[in-house]
Design a protein around this motif. Structure first.
Motif, mmCIF file in Angstrom:
data_model
loop_
_atom_site.group_PDB
_atom_site.id
_atom_site.type_symbol
_atom_site.label_atom_id
_atom_site.label_comp_id
_atom_site.label_asym_id
_atom_site.label_seq_id
_atom_site.Cartn_x
_atom_site.Cartn_y
_atom_site.Cartn_z
ATOM 1 N N ASN A 173 -10.430 6.201 0.793
ATOM 2 C CA ASN A 173 -9.805 7.242 -0.023
ATOM 3 C C ASN A 173 -9.583 6.819 -1.470
ATOM 4 O O ASN A 173 -9.188 7.646 -2.299
ATOM 5 C CB ASN A 173 -8.468 7.666 0.593
ATOM 6 C CG ASN A 173 -8.649 8.589 1.783
ATOM 7 O OD1 ASN A 173 -8.728 9.802 1.631
ATOM 8 N ND2 ASN A 173 -8.727 8.015 2.970
ATOM 9 N N SER A 174 -9.840 5.567 -1.796
ATOM 10 C CA SER A 174 -9.547 5.067 -3.137
ATOM 11 C C SER A 174 -10.249 5.839 -4.255
ATOM 12 O O SER A 174 -9.629 6.063 -5.310
ATOM 13 C CB SER A 174 -9.865 3.572 -3.244
ATOM 14 O OG SER A 174 -11.197 3.293 -2.856
ATOM 15 N N PRO A 175 -11.501 6.309 -4.107
ATOM 16 C CA PRO A 175 -12.106 7.069 -5.207
ATOM 17 C C PRO A 175 -11.366 8.369 -5.529
ATOM 18 O O PRO A 175 -11.358 8.816 -6.683
ATOM 19 C CB PRO A 175 -13.527 7.354 -4.695
ATOM 20 C CG PRO A 175 -13.804 6.290 -3.699
ATOM 21 C CD PRO A 175 -12.480 6.046 -3.031
ATOM 22 N N ALA A 176 -10.740 8.976 -4.520
ATOM 23 C CA ALA A 176 -10.048 10.266 -4.720
ATOM 24 C C ALA A 176 -8.563 10.104 -5.001
ATOM 25 O O ALA A 176 -7.877 11.080 -5.293
ATOM 26 C CB ALA A 176 -10.241 11.153 -3.492
ATOM 27 N N ASP A 177 -8.057 8.886 -4.931
ATOM 28 C CA ASP A 177 -6.622 8.630 -5.035
ATOM 29 C C ASP A 177 -6.181 8.616 -6.500
ATOM 30 O O ASP A 177 -6.998 8.621 -7.426
ATOM 31 C CB ASP A 177 -6.299 7.292 -4.362
ATOM 32 C CG ASP A 177 -4.882 7.219 -3.816
ATOM 33 O OD1 ASP A 177 -4.072 8.099 -4.136
ATOM 34 O OD2 ASP A 177 -4.595 6.269 -3.062
ATOM 35 N N SER A 178 -4.864 8.590 -6.690
ATOM 36 C CA SER A 178 -4.275 8.454 -8.022
ATOM 37 C C SER A 178 -3.793 7.026 -8.219
ATOM 38 O O SER A 178 -3.779 6.221 -7.281
ATOM 39 C CB SER A 178 -3.108 9.432 -8.174
ATOM 40 O OG SER A 178 -2.136 9.199 -7.171
ATOM 41 N N SER A 179 -3.370 6.699 -9.420
ATOM 42 C CA SER A 179 -2.879 5.355 -9.720
ATOM 43 C C SER A 179 -1.566 5.099 -8.980
ATOM 44 O O SER A 179 -0.651 5.926 -9.020
ATOM 45 C CB SER A 179 -2.665 5.192 -11.224
ATOM 46 O OG SER A 179 -3.891 5.271 -11.909
ATOM 47 N N LYS A 180 -1.488 3.970 -8.306
ATOM 48 C CA LYS A 180 -0.281 3.586 -7.583
ATOM 49 C C LYS A 180 -0.352 2.113 -7.228
ATOM 50 O O LYS A 180 -1.331 1.429 -7.558
ATOM 51 C CB LYS A 180 -0.083 4.453 -6.336
ATOM 52 C CG LYS A 180 -1.224 4.429 -5.351
ATOM 53 C CD LYS A 180 -1.136 5.580 -4.331
ATOM 54 C CE LYS A 180 -1.176 6.943 -4.973
ATOM 55 N NZ LYS A 180 -1.434 8.038 -4.000
ATOM 56 N N THR A 181 0.659 1.625 -6.520
ATOM 57 C CA THR A 181 0.744 0.194 -6.211
ATOM 58 C C THR A 181 0.412 -0.062 -4.749
ATOM 59 O O THR A 181 0.825 0.690 -3.861
ATOM 60 C CB THR A 181 2.154 -0.341 -6.524
ATOM 61 O OG1 THR A 181 2.444 -0.112 -7.909
ATOM 62 C CG2 THR A 181 2.249 -1.836 -6.254
ATOM 63 N N VAL A 182 -0.342 -1.135 -4.519
ATOM 64 C CA VAL A 182 -0.612 -1.643 -3.182
ATOM 65 C C VAL A 182 0.181 -2.939 -3.030
ATOM 66 O O VAL A 182 0.016 -3.872 -3.829
ATOM 67 C CB VAL A 182 -2.115 -1.916 -2.962
ATOM 68 C CG1 VAL A 182 -2.350 -2.505 -1.566
ATOM 69 C CG2 VAL A 182 -2.927 -0.640 -3.159
ATOM 70 N N TYR A 183 1.054 -2.999 -2.017
ATOM 71 C CA TYR A 183 1.911 -4.151 -1.785
ATOM 72 C C TYR A 183 1.434 -4.906 -0.547
ATOM 73 O O TYR A 183 1.160 -4.301 0.492
ATOM 74 C CB TYR A 183 3.362 -3.715 -1.546
ATOM 75 C CG TYR A 183 3.963 -2.837 -2.622
ATOM 76 C CD1 TYR A 183 4.747 -3.387 -3.633
ATOM 77 C CD2 TYR A 183 3.767 -1.450 -2.618
ATOM 78 C CE1 TYR A 183 5.319 -2.575 -4.619
ATOM 79 C CE2 TYR A 183 4.329 -0.647 -3.596
ATOM 80 C CZ TYR A 183 5.107 -1.214 -4.590
ATOM 81 O OH TYR A 183 5.656 -0.408 -5.554
ATOM 82 N N ALA A 184 1.372 -6.218 -0.642
ATOM 83 C CA ALA A 184 0.989 -7.047 0.498
ATOM 84 C C ALA A 184 1.392 -8.489 0.218
ATOM 85 O O ALA A 184 1.614 -8.866 -0.949
ATOM 86 C CB ALA A 184 -0.512 -6.962 0.761
#
Length: 319
Positions: free
Chosen positions: A109-120
């Motif tokens: 889904n990353s191509p259609a997503d908006s800017s946000k944070t991935v935490y890990a």
């Protein structure tokens, strides 16, 4: 006087009842986007969590995203287009470990997503940067790593037990290591909003089988929150029924082992605080007949009187 006394008693009882109901007020809403482990790519681990009065969701793991949103829309949980849920409602992702059944929805889904944070945690983030978002296996939508950096996602590494604010929400998170085929690590996330908490565990094995103390340390950390009625529920996996041999658990739990761990937790909390406490069962693996078997075994062995919740894809519930 007798009548006045009866009226006074009734008022007291009503006040106590109102106070009790207020104490039971829910703190979080949950929309499962995927609830299974295994082969069903349309229904893999992903849970939207937000405060009850908000739509600022964090996504706990991301095995399935689009199909889960569509299911929630079909169930009238969301009355907006799926792309709005993806881009506006999901404020970020908490990824417990980098196995594909927990990250494939995020990648696709990353191509259609908006800017946000991935935490890990560091080990999980490094795996995602090296093997997925690397400019070869998949475009690097992050702001770190190899290949051309698209910088749509901010990759934020979580330090164990360090409270971190979840951007664009009122929530914070602490990460705790789990053993998932020792020494490989998964993660538990303790999410806080105000004075309320929810605990989500990625894949995990039992301490005894994993020859680890990761769950024991986690139980010690959360026991005071249960006793103070601040922790509203625990998401934890049960992948296999009791018939699964230890040698074929691959870092997962059975009903036997979950109850073993919950009994260890009860030694820290006492049994009363666990009565009615919500345990959300995640990651049940096929074949289909195992689902009913796991549910039956859990209910039969439930000597702690916890409340087992079996989430369904696209159906909202509260904690």
């Amino acid at each position: 006087m007798v009548i006045l006394k009866k009226i006074w008693i009734c008022l007291v009882l009503l006040s106590v009842s109102a106070f009790a109901q207020k104490g039971q007020k829910t703190a979080f809403q949950v929309v499962p986007l995927g609830v299974k482990g295994g082969i069903d790519e349309k229904n893999l681990s992903a849970y939207l969590l937000a405060p009850s009065n908000a739509t600022d969701f964090i996504c706990l793991d991301a095995g399935t995203i689009h199909a889960g949103i569509e299911k929630a829309i079909e169930n009238k949980v969301f009355k907006i287009p799926s792309e709005v849920v993806l881009k506006k409602y999901i404020k970020g992702y908490l990824i417990s470990h980098a196995h594909l059944d927990h990250v494939s929805g995020l990648i696709l889904n990353s191509p259609a997503d908006s800017s946000k944070t991935v935490y890990a945690t560091n080990s999980c983030m490094e795996m995602m940067k090296q093997h997925y978002f690397n400019g070869q296996t998949w475009a690097n939508f992050g702001d770190e790593g190899n290949g051309y950096l698209i910088k749509k996602y901010h990759f934020q590494t979580l330090n164990p037990k360090e409270e971190t604010r979840i951007t664009s929400t009122t929530m914070t998170v602490k990460a705790f290591p789990l053993s998932h085929v020792n020494p490989f690590e998964s993660t538990a996330f303790l999410i806080k909003n105000g004075e309320a908490y929810a605990l989500y565990l990625g894949d995990t094995g039992c301490d005894a089988v994993e020859k680890s103390n990761k769950l024991s340390l986690l139980w010690t950390e959360i026991a005071p929150l249960i006793k103070n009625k601040q922790l509203k529920g625990i998401f934890i996996e049960v992948s296999f029924p009791n018939e699964q041999p230890d040698s074929l658990l691959f870092g997962h739990l059975t009903p036997n082992y979950l109850l073993k761990e919950l009994r260890a937790l009860s030694e820290l909390t006492g049994k009363n605080p666990l009565k009615g406490f919500k345990i959300i069962i995640t990651h049940m693996k096929p074949p289909v007949e195992n689902y009913a078997k796991i549910k039956t075994q859990l209910k039969k062995q439930n000597d702690l009187d916890v409340q087992f919740i079996f989430p369904e894809q696209g159906k909202r519930f509260e904690l």
